[in-house]
Design an enzyme around this catalytic site. Structure first.
Site, mmCIF file in Angstrom:
data_model
loop_
_atom_site.group_PDB
_atom_site.id
_atom_site.type_symbol
_atom_site.label_atom_id
_atom_site.label_comp_id
_atom_site.label_asym_id
_atom_site.label_seq_id
_atom_site.Cartn_x
_atom_site.Cartn_y
_atom_site.Cartn_z
ATOM 1 N N GLU A 1 -5.559 -5.597 -4.120
ATOM 2 C CA GLU A 1 -5.500 -4.288 -5.011
ATOM 3 C C GLU A 1 -4.854 -3.179 -4.321
ATOM 4 O O GLU A 1 -5.332 -2.239 -4.521
ATOM 5 C CB GLU A 1 -7.076 -4.128 -5.425
ATOM 6 C CG GLU A 1 -7.459 -5.396 -6.508
ATOM 7 C CD GLU A 1 -8.631 -5.066 -7.200
ATOM 8 O OE1 GLU A 1 -8.872 -3.817 -7.407
ATOM 9 O OE2 GLU A 1 -9.247 -5.843 -7.675
HETATM 10 C C1 LIG Z 1 -7.130 -14.099 -1.616
HETATM 11 C C2 LIG Z 1 -6.297 -13.276 -2.315
HETATM 12 C C3 LIG Z 1 -6.274 -12.856 -3.626
HETATM 13 C C4 LIG Z 1 -5.426 -12.195 -4.122
HETATM 14 N N1 LIG Z 1 -5.221 -12.205 -5.646
HETATM 15 C C5 LIG Z 1 -4.202 -11.531 -6.060
HETATM 16 C C6 LIG Z 1 -4.202 -11.584 -7.677
HETATM 17 O O1 LIG Z 1 -5.199 -12.058 -8.247
HETATM 18 N N2 LIG Z 1 -3.103 -11.239 -8.269
HETATM 19 C C7 LIG Z 1 -2.074 -10.688 -7.521
HETATM 20 O O2 LIG Z 1 -1.153 -10.264 -8.112
HETATM 21 N N3 LIG Z 1 -2.015 -10.694 -6.037
HETATM 22 C C8 LIG Z 1 -3.148 -11.197 -5.536
HETATM 23 N N4 LIG Z 1 -3.276 -11.033 -4.132
HETATM 24 C C9 LIG Z 1 -2.127 -10.618 -3.331
HETATM 25 C C10 LIG Z 1 -2.546 -9.105 -2.653
HETATM 26 O O3 LIG Z 1 -2.639 -8.283 -3.721
HETATM 27 C C11 LIG Z 1 -1.394 -8.804 -1.601
HETATM 28 O O4 LIG Z 1 -1.599 -9.803 -0.465
HETATM 29 C C12 LIG Z 1 -1.258 -7.371 -1.219
HETATM 30 O O5 LIG Z 1 -0.737 -6.684 -2.223
HETATM 31 C C13 LIG Z 1 -0.582 -7.160 0.031
HETATM 32 O O6 LIG Z 1 0.741 -7.913 -0.069
HETATM 33 P P1 LIG Z 1 1.256 -8.856 1.111
HETATM 34 O O7 LIG Z 1 0.299 -9.790 1.331
HETATM 35 O O8 LIG Z 1 2.420 -9.327 0.703
HETATM 36 O O9 LIG Z 1 1.498 -7.892 2.367
HETATM 37 P P2 LIG Z 1 2.717 -6.914 2.757
HETATM 38 O O10 LIG Z 1 3.035 -6.040 1.652
HETATM 39 O O11 LIG Z 1 3.888 -7.821 3.375
HETATM 40 O O12 LIG Z 1 1.778 -6.043 3.849
HETATM 41 C C14 LIG Z 1 1.783 -6.435 5.303
HETATM 42 C C15 LIG Z 1 1.312 -5.387 6.024
HETATM 43 O O13 LIG Z 1 2.307 -4.221 6.035
HETATM 44 C C16 LIG Z 1 1.752 -3.002 5.496
HETATM 45 N N5 LIG Z 1 2.743 -2.184 4.941
HETATM 46 C C17 LIG Z 1 3.638 -2.726 3.826
HETATM 47 N N6 LIG Z 1 4.385 -1.893 3.618
HETATM 48 C C18 LIG Z 1 4.140 -0.722 4.203
HETATM 49 C C19 LIG Z 1 4.723 0.607 4.231
HETATM 50 N N7 LIG Z 1 5.688 1.204 3.290
HETATM 51 N N8 LIG Z 1 4.177 1.396 5.266
HETATM 52 C C20 LIG Z 1 3.150 1.014 5.993
HETATM 53 N N9 LIG Z 1 2.587 -0.181 5.982
HETATM 54 C C21 LIG Z 1 3.095 -0.943 5.194
HETATM 55 C C22 LIG Z 1 0.569 -3.473 4.632
HETATM 56 O O14 LIG Z 1 -0.340 -2.337 4.473
HETATM 57 C C23 LIG Z 1 0.203 -4.401 5.304
HETATM 58 O O15 LIG Z 1 -0.995 -4.226 6.505
HETATM 59 C C24 LIG Z 1 -4.383 -11.831 -3.409
HETATM 60 C C25 LIG Z 1 -4.221 -12.132 -2.073
HETATM 61 C C26 LIG Z 1 -5.212 -12.663 -1.447
HETATM 62 C C27 LIG Z 1 -4.820 -12.844 -0.001
#
Ligand SMILES: Cc1cc2nc3c(=O)[nH]c(=O)nc-3n(C[C@H](O)[C@H](O)[C@H](O)COP(=O)(O)OP(=O)(O)OC[C@H]3O[C@@H](n4cnc5c(N)ncnc54)[C@H](O)[C@@H]3O)c2cc1C
Length: 580
Positions: free
Chosen positions: A390
């Site tokens: 979220e």
């Molecule tokens: C168990 C689980 C349930 C989930 N449920 C849902 C769901 O129901 N629906 C849905 O749509 N999604 C869902 N998600 C997805 C979740 O919302 C995403 O994992 C989350 O938004 C982060 O995206 P990412 O994992 O691609 O990380 P990334 O965006 O790749 O980020 C990796 C790291 O880099 C950091 N980062 C990224 N960009 C920047 C920036 N510009 N500046 C500084 N730091 C940055 C982030 O904070 C993080 O620490 C779920 C994930 C999990 C693990």
């Protein structure tokens, strides 16, 4: 008349304390309190005594379908759906309190119920047409349809705008193609709120939201993910292959899907907050029991200062979180239009407070805490996700600080343009300049203005309120200074914006605590509210020291060396040294 367009935190960054927004602390009316108490009792009667089952489902990585039927029968999928459509008609505060109770028993159950209401069908509630609501509300309320929110893709996590799933207009329908990952409730859902590109501008997608149902040909879900925590809750991929989505399933404005997604997430955050409070209350119970029963060195370990420090801190964290969750949920219920900064703060503070609490409760349990037989390690695994989903806490910190700085920048821009046009519009121009000069003088001198005081805090909390007022002046001055120094390049100054965000988080939660303790003193008297006064004293002392340290570190830091060390590791793809 209440001005519901005000955001407490966005005003605070301009140095103005809009105390009417947070005082008095919300109190449930007797009828509402009675309804929620009845729901809370029945949640307990459904989930009490089932700890062994929850543990087994965690190991198996699945929740039995018969248990989902029990949740359906109980009406737990209808919490936010209007009563006339078969739901409970709960507002955010009642919803958050109910999820708290579910989360006390098990996080996977809370997330199954919570993802349905907080994000899965929230779009329907916020943006659905009457016809769409009529079509789905009753089925969703009965849990005949369970809902899921489908935004994330392999290439689109934090950068949600880079979604690649497409929905192409084919006259009477949209043709949907793409794949979503990590979708909570994916394996059990029949109703999906899906975000897809409907247009492209400068290489960036314009998103739209759609209601997609499981029975549409071309919708498929993958197997359950093997996760660290929340193992009994279903998380899967969801794939759309040439799915013909009828035109009437567009949710919200065409090409307006990004805003729809952000509003759903903002609105649904009271669910995460409620869940964290429930888990913290359970952990405090477990830790207090263990501290008083476990003996070492001839006495209960709870007698030792280091254990008291942990348990006392858990109480402060839980009280502060509950104050912030309650107030913010009530703001949405009372019609405040812009609570996005406050909701983001609650998400960050509550998820980190729970993480600290779970970690320290496990430490209090010693080696037993590490054993799967006891619930600590599962709670620790289950709650880790709250800092990631979220909106990651990192991204939300940037959002909080940059929103505030954008407001300050806007005011500075207005000021400089009024300076240019000062002879065309002398009154408006001088008015703005006068206002700005007065506020700056106030930040420098501390002279009181109509909005520089937290006078609604109880007199017994005057030292804490004064600290809040001082820190507000410092915050406004710091936001102003950062923007003058970096201009629009502030976007790339993440070390500084993070510190500003941390100060904002502490200040908002402090204000919520002061509002709650004021209300406690007014109803119970000073003696009756003694322990809550201690909470306010501890939290304000800690928040004040953190804020001052954050302000200082904006100028005195080793940020450049830290960045160089990160680049050093990137170049080598790892750590450089060894003692060999
Ligand atoms: C168990 C689980 C349930 C989930 N449920 C849902 C769901 O129901 N629906 C849905 O749509 N999604 C869902 N998600 C997805 C979740 O919302 C995403 O994992 C989350 O938004 C982060 O995206 P990412 O994992 O691609 O990380 P990334 O965006 O790749 O980020 C990796 C790291 O880099 C950091 N980062 C990224 N960009 C920047 C920036 N510009 N500046 C500084 N730091 C940055 C982030 O904070 C993080 O620490 C779920 C994930 C999990 C693990």
């Amino acid at each position: 008349m209440t001005d519901t367009s005000i955001s407490f935190m966005r005003s605070l960054c301009g140095g103005e304390i809009e105390q009417e927004v947070l005082f008095p602390f919300p109190r449930l009316g007797p009828a509402e309190a009675e309804t929620i108490a009845a729901v809370v009792d029945s949640v307990d009667s459904l989930l009490e005594g089932r700890a062994e089952e929850f543990r087994a489902w965690d190991v198996a990585g699945e929740m039995p379908s018969e248990f989902l039927d029990e949740l359906r029968e109980f009406g737990l999928f209808g919490l936010i759906i209007p009563e006339e459509a078969g739901g409970m008609g709960f507002g955010n505060l009642a919803y958050s309190r109910t999820l708290q109770q579910v989360a006390r028993h098990d996080a996977s159950v809370a997330v199954t119920v919570g993802a349905h209401s907080s994000i899965g069908m929230r779009g329907l509630k916020l943006y659905g047409t009457e016809e769409q609501k009529a079509r789905y509300y009753e089925k969703l309320a009965r849990g005949e349809m369970i809902a899921a929110f489908c935004l994330t893709e392999p290439g689109a996590g934090s950068d949600a705008a880079s979604v690649r799933t497409t929905a192409i207009d084919r006259g009477d329908h949209f043709l949907l193609n793409g794949s979503k990952i990590w979708i909570t409730n994916g394996g059990i859902a029949d109703f999906f709120t899906v975000f897809a590109r409907t247009a492209e501008v400068d290489g960036k997608g314009k998103l739209s939201a759609f209601i997609v149902t499981r029975d549409m040909p071309g919708v498929s879900v993958g197997p359950h993910e093997d996760k660290m925590g929340l193992r009994a809750n279903s998380t899967t991929t969801v794939t759309f292959e040439d799915v013909r989505v009828p035109k009437e399933n567009l949710l919200g404005p065409l090409h307006g899907g990004f805003k729809v997604a952000m509003n759903i997430l903002n609105n649904g955050r009271s669910g995460v907050g409620g869940g964290t409070v429930g888990a913290m209350k359970r952990l405090i119970g477990l830790a207090a029991q263990h501290a008083t029963q476990r003996k070492q060195f001839g006495q209960p370990i709870g007698n030792f200062g280091l254990i008291k420090q942990k348990v006392g801190q858990m109480v402060v964290d839980c009280y502060a979180t509950e104050a912030a969750v309650t107030l913010t949920a009530a703001l949405t219920d009372r019609g405040y239009e812009d609570t996005s900064v406050e909701s983001a703060i609650v998400k960050i503070f509550s998820s980190e407070a729970l993480w600290r609490t779970a970690d320290e409760a496990l430490q209090t349990a010693g080696g037993g805490g590490y054993m799967r037989e006891l619930p600590y390690e599962r709670i620790l695994r289950d709650c880790r996700i709250n800092r990631i989903w979220e909106g990651t806490n990192d991204i939300l910190r940037l959002y909080i600080a940059l929103t505030a700085l954008n407001d300050v920048g806007q005011r500075l821009k207005e000021m400089s343009s009024s300076l240019k046009g000062i002879f065309d519009h002398p009154i408006k121009g001088f008015g703005l300049l006068y206002d700005y000069a007065r506020r700056r003088a106030n930040w420098a001198t501390g002279l009181p203005t109509a909005k520089s005081s937290l006078s609604k805090a109880h007199l017994a909390l005057r030292p804490q309120a004064e600290l809040f007022e001082d820190l507000t002046r410092d915050l406004a001055a710091m936001a102003d200074r950062l923007l003058r120094k970096h201009g629009k390049h502030i976007i790339g100054k993440q070390f500084a914006t993070r510190r500003l965000a941390d100060v904002m988080i502490d200040l908002y939660v402090l204000a919520c605590v002061l509002s709650r303790v004021t209300s406690a003193i007014e109803t119970k008297g000073l003696d009756g509210a003694q322990a809550e006064l201690w909470v306010a004293q501890v939290f304000s002392g800690q928040a004040g020291r953190r804020a001052r340290s954050n302000f200082r570190q904006i100028d005195e830091n080793e940020d450049e060396q830290v960045k160089s060390l990160a680049e050093h590791a990137y170049e080598r793809q790892g750590y450089a040294w060894d003692i060999l």
